[in-house]
Design a protein around this motif. Structure first.
Motif, PDB file in Angstrom:
ATOM      1  N   ASP A  13       2.453   2.230   2.302  1.00  0.00           N
ATOM      2  CA  ASP A  13       2.010   3.400   3.432  1.00  0.00           C
ATOM      3  C   ASP A  13       2.372   1.929   5.126  1.00  0.00           C
ATOM      4  OD1 ASP A  13       1.587   5.063   5.980  1.00  0.00           O
ATOM      5  OD2 ASP A  13       0.231   5.709   4.982  1.00  0.00           O
ATOM      6  N   GLN A  65      -0.570   1.666   7.685  1.00  0.00           N
ATOM      7  CA  GLN A  65      -2.391   1.483   6.903  1.00  0.00           C
ATOM      8  C   GLN A  65      -2.998   0.338   6.979  1.00  0.00           C
ATOM      9  OE1 GLN A  65      -3.700   2.699   2.993  1.00  0.00           O
ATOM     10  NE2 GLN A  65      -3.365   4.572   3.298  1.00  0.00           N
ATOM     11  N   THR A  86      -4.855   0.406  -2.386  1.00  0.00           N
ATOM     12  CA  THR A  86      -4.051   1.899  -2.270  1.00  0.00           C
ATOM     13  C   THR A  86      -5.517   3.016  -1.890  1.00  0.00           C
ATOM     14  OG1 THR A  86      -2.678   1.546  -3.009  1.00  0.00           O
ATOM     15  CG2 THR A  86      -3.117   3.596  -2.674  1.00  0.00           C
ATOM     16  N   ASP A  87      -5.756   3.945  -1.165  1.00  0.00           N
ATOM     17  CA  ASP A  87      -6.187   5.415  -1.017  1.00  0.00           C
ATOM     18  C   ASP A  87      -5.350   6.209  -0.678  1.00  0.00           C
ATOM     19  OD1 ASP A  87      -8.957   6.640   0.174  1.00  0.00           O
ATOM     20  OD2 ASP A  87      -9.691   4.960   1.829  1.00  0.00           O
ATOM     21  N   SER A  88      -5.740   7.212  -1.217  1.00  0.00           N
ATOM     22  CA  SER A  88      -5.139   8.202  -1.163  1.00  0.00           C
ATOM     23  C   SER A  88      -5.835   9.120  -0.183  1.00  0.00           C
ATOM     24  CB  SER A  88      -4.763   8.685  -2.513  1.00  0.00           C
ATOM     25  OG  SER A  88      -5.902   9.389  -3.218  1.00  0.00           O
ATOM     26  N   LEU A  90       0.860  -1.059  -0.193  1.00  0.00           N
ATOM     27  CA  LEU A  90       0.272  -0.533  -0.028  1.00  0.00           C
ATOM     28  C   LEU A  90       1.087   1.129  -0.068  1.00  0.00           C
ATOM     29  CD1 LEU A  90      -2.943  -1.144   2.978  1.00  0.00           C
ATOM     30  CD2 LEU A  90      -2.952  -0.945   0.296  1.00  0.00           C
TER      31      LEU A  90
END
Length: 69
Positions: free
Chosen positions: A24, A27, A56-58, A22
């Motif tokens: 990050d 997360q 992925t969640d920006s 991801l």
């Protein structure tokens, strides 16, 4: 789109998995939540275990809900 990967104790923690997949480490909780896990430690996984990896969640700038980077 969600992916499924296999992890073992060699992957060490969900922090490492989140960083790799991801981008990050913070997360990790998203992977845990999606897979019904509460502990980021993977040392108990002697054999490969499938994990679903979320997309992925920006919008989660710091990876933690309600916390801005």
């Amino acid at each position: 789109m969600a992916n499924t990967i296999k992890v073992t104790a060699a992957d060490r923690t969900l922090y490492h998995v989140a960083a790799a997949h991801l981008g990050d480490a913070t997360q990790w909780w998203r992977i845990a939540q999606l897979n019904g896990l509460t502990d980021p430690d993977l040392s108990a996984f002697a054999t490969p275990v499938p994990l679903v990896i979320p997309a992925t969640d920006s919008s989660l700038a710091s990876g933690v809900p309600g916390v801005a980077a």
